[in-house]
Design a protein around this motif. Structure first.
Motif, PDB file in Angstrom:
ATOM      1  N   TYR A 107      13.466  24.213   8.039  1.00 45.47           N
ATOM      2  CA  TYR A 107      13.904  22.916   7.517  1.00 45.47           C
ATOM      3  C   TYR A 107      14.464  22.053   8.656  1.00 45.47           C
ATOM      4  O   TYR A 107      14.139  20.878   8.784  1.00 45.47           O
ATOM      5  N   LEU A 108      15.308  22.667   9.502  1.00 43.66           N
ATOM      6  CA  LEU A 108      15.908  21.916  10.614  1.00 43.66           C
ATOM      7  C   LEU A 108      14.832  21.422  11.578  1.00 43.66           C
ATOM      8  O   LEU A 108      14.907  20.317  12.098  1.00 43.66           O
ATOM      9  N   LYS A 109      13.822  22.247  11.792  1.00 45.76           N
ATOM     10  CA  LYS A 109      12.728  21.867  12.677  1.00 45.76           C
ATOM     11  C   LYS A 109      11.965  20.686  12.079  1.00 45.76           C
ATOM     12  O   LYS A 109      11.604  19.745  12.773  1.00 45.76           O
ATOM     13  N   ALA A 110      11.742  20.759  10.762  1.00 45.56           N
ATOM     14  CA  ALA A 110      11.033  19.684  10.078  1.00 45.56           C
ATOM     15  C   ALA A 110      11.830  18.384  10.145  1.00 45.56           C
ATOM     16  O   ALA A 110      11.266  17.308  10.339  1.00 45.56           O
ATOM     17  N   LEU A 111      13.158  18.500  10.033  1.00 46.59           N
ATOM     18  CA  LEU A 111      14.027  17.318  10.116  1.00 46.59           C
ATOM     19  C   LEU A 111      13.885  16.644  11.474  1.00 46.59           C
ATOM     20  O   LEU A 111      13.900  15.432  11.586  1.00 46.59           O
ATOM     21  N   LYS A 112      13.765  17.466  12.499  1.00 46.34           N
ATOM     22  CA  LYS A 112      13.688  16.990  13.874  1.00 46.34           C
ATOM     23  C   LYS A 112      12.452  16.124  14.093  1.00 46.34           C
ATOM     24  O   LYS A 112      12.491  15.140  14.805  1.00 46.34           O
ATOM     25  N   HIS A 113      11.352  16.526  13.462  1.00 48.21           N
ATOM     26  CA  HIS A 113      10.092  15.795  13.663  1.00 48.21           C
ATOM     27  C   HIS A 113       9.877  14.752  12.593  1.00 48.21           C
ATOM     28  O   HIS A 113       8.841  14.131  12.506  1.00 48.21           O
ATOM     29  N   PHE A 114      10.867  14.579  11.763  1.00 47.94           N
ATOM     30  CA  PHE A 114      10.774  13.674  10.621  1.00 47.94           C
ATOM     31  C   PHE A 114      10.915  12.227  11.074  1.00 47.94           C
ATOM     32  O   PHE A 114      11.725  11.913  11.911  1.00 47.94           O
TER      33      PHE A 114
END
Ligand code: HEC
Length: 114
Positions: A107-114
């Motif tokens: 989830y945190l990784k996805a947030l980063k590329h969001f």
């Protein structure tokens, strides 16, 4: 004279600390809503809301620093969750299982590329 030099050193040090804090701050996200692209990310988001949101709101800085802009690699973030640091509590395997922590990481990784 000597006291003056010391206060200049202190001022410069304070400026450096403030500057690095400012660098860590992320830009607010405007007009974008996060949508989880798969089940793991969605599960991670739910767990994040339960355990982390209050101090790292939406991945931004709050009581804790921003997580969506930290350069810390995944394993270090997991270590931080297990060990805690300062005001941040530690979470053991009963509180957050290994697989669950993986999903939070996704989830945190996805947030980063969001
Ligand atoms: C009670 C508030 C609180 C909660 C709940 C919390 N944190 Fe933190 N977190 C902090 C604070 C405060 C720091 C800064 C600690 C320090 O550096 O002394 C921090 C630091 C971190 C860092 C290091 C960031 C960096 O760039 O140095 C990570 C990663 C992190 N938290 C992840 C999480 C995750 C994931 C969760 C949920 C499982 C969580 N935190 C829950 C308060 C919290």
């Amino acid at each position: 004279m000597k006291a003056n030099k010391i206060s200049i050193v202190i001022l410069v040090a304070a400026a450096i600390v403030l500057y690095s804090c400012a660098l860590r701050k992320s830009e607010p996200i405007v007009g974008k809503t996060f949508t989880a692209k798969n089940m793991q990310v969605q599960h991670g988001q739910e767990l994040y809301m339960k355990h982390c949101q209050k101090c790292h709101p939406g991945g931004e800085g709050g009581l804790g620093p921003a997580l969506n802009s930290t350069p810390a690699p995944g394993f270090l973030k997991k270590l931080q969750v297990r060990a805690g640091l300062g005001t941040m509590p530690s979470f053991n395997h009963q509180e957050i299982a290994k697989e669950d922590l993986k999903d939070i990481g996704k989830y945190l990784k996805a947030l980063k590329h969001f």
